[in-house]
Design an enzyme around this catalytic site. Structure first.
Site, PDB file in Angstrom:
ATOM      1  N   MET A   1       5.475  15.685 -55.203  1.00 59.71           N
ATOM      2  CA  MET A   1       5.915  16.144 -53.904  1.00 59.71           C
ATOM      3  C   MET A   1       6.215  17.633 -53.985  1.00 59.71           C
ATOM      4  O   MET A   1       7.021  18.056 -54.814  1.00 59.71           O
ATOM      5  CB  MET A   1       7.123  15.322 -53.475  1.00 59.71           C
ATOM      6  CG  MET A   1       8.413  16.095 -53.337  1.00 59.71           C
ATOM      7  SD  MET A   1       9.783  15.128 -52.771  1.00 59.71           S
ATOM      8  CE  MET A   1      10.751  15.114 -54.235  1.00 59.71           C
ATOM      9  N   PRO A   2       5.577  18.451 -53.179  1.00 55.76           N
ATOM     10  CA  PRO A   2       5.835  19.885 -53.179  1.00 55.76           C
ATOM     11  C   PRO A   2       7.217  20.207 -52.605  1.00 55.76           C
ATOM     12  O   PRO A   2       7.638  19.629 -51.604  1.00 55.76           O
ATOM     13  CB  PRO A   2       4.751  20.451 -52.267  1.00 55.76           C
ATOM     14  CG  PRO A   2       3.709  19.399 -52.162  1.00 55.76           C
ATOM     15  CD  PRO A   2       4.435  18.113 -52.327  1.00 55.76           C
ATOM     16  N   VAL A   3       7.904  21.126 -53.272  1.00 53.85           N
ATOM     17  CA  VAL A   3       9.186  21.637 -52.784  1.00 53.85           C
ATOM     18  C   VAL A   3       9.060  23.154 -52.698  1.00 53.85           C
ATOM     19  O   VAL A   3       8.719  23.811 -53.681  1.00 53.85           O
ATOM     20  CB  VAL A   3      10.350  21.265 -53.726  1.00 53.85           C
ATOM     21  CG1 VAL A   3      11.653  21.860 -53.225  1.00 53.85           C
ATOM     22  CG2 VAL A   3      10.471  19.755 -53.867  1.00 53.85           C
TER      23      VAL A   3
END
Length: 61
Positions: A1-3
């Site tokens: 999941m990109p943050v």
């Protein structure tokens, strides 16, 4: 999941922050071909007295 973390001087409106997180989320989801629901964007607002550019505090420019 990109943050994604955005660090910026405080003072932007809620609408401006809403727009930028929507655009960042859209761009990442399209580029990585992922569900936008897994993209997290964090906004860290800093006081202008804690940011300097070219050796000058933003609060003094």
């Amino acid at each position: 999941m990109p943050v994604v973390t955005i660090q910026m001087a405080e003072g932007r409106s809620l609408d401006q922050k809403r727009r930028v997180v929507q655009e960042i989320t859209r761009s990442i989801a399209e580029t990585f071909q992922i569900d936008p629901g897994i993209v997290t964007v964090l906004i860290q607002e800093l006081k202008r007295e804690n940011i300097a550019k070219s050796g000058v505090l933003l609060s003094e420019s």
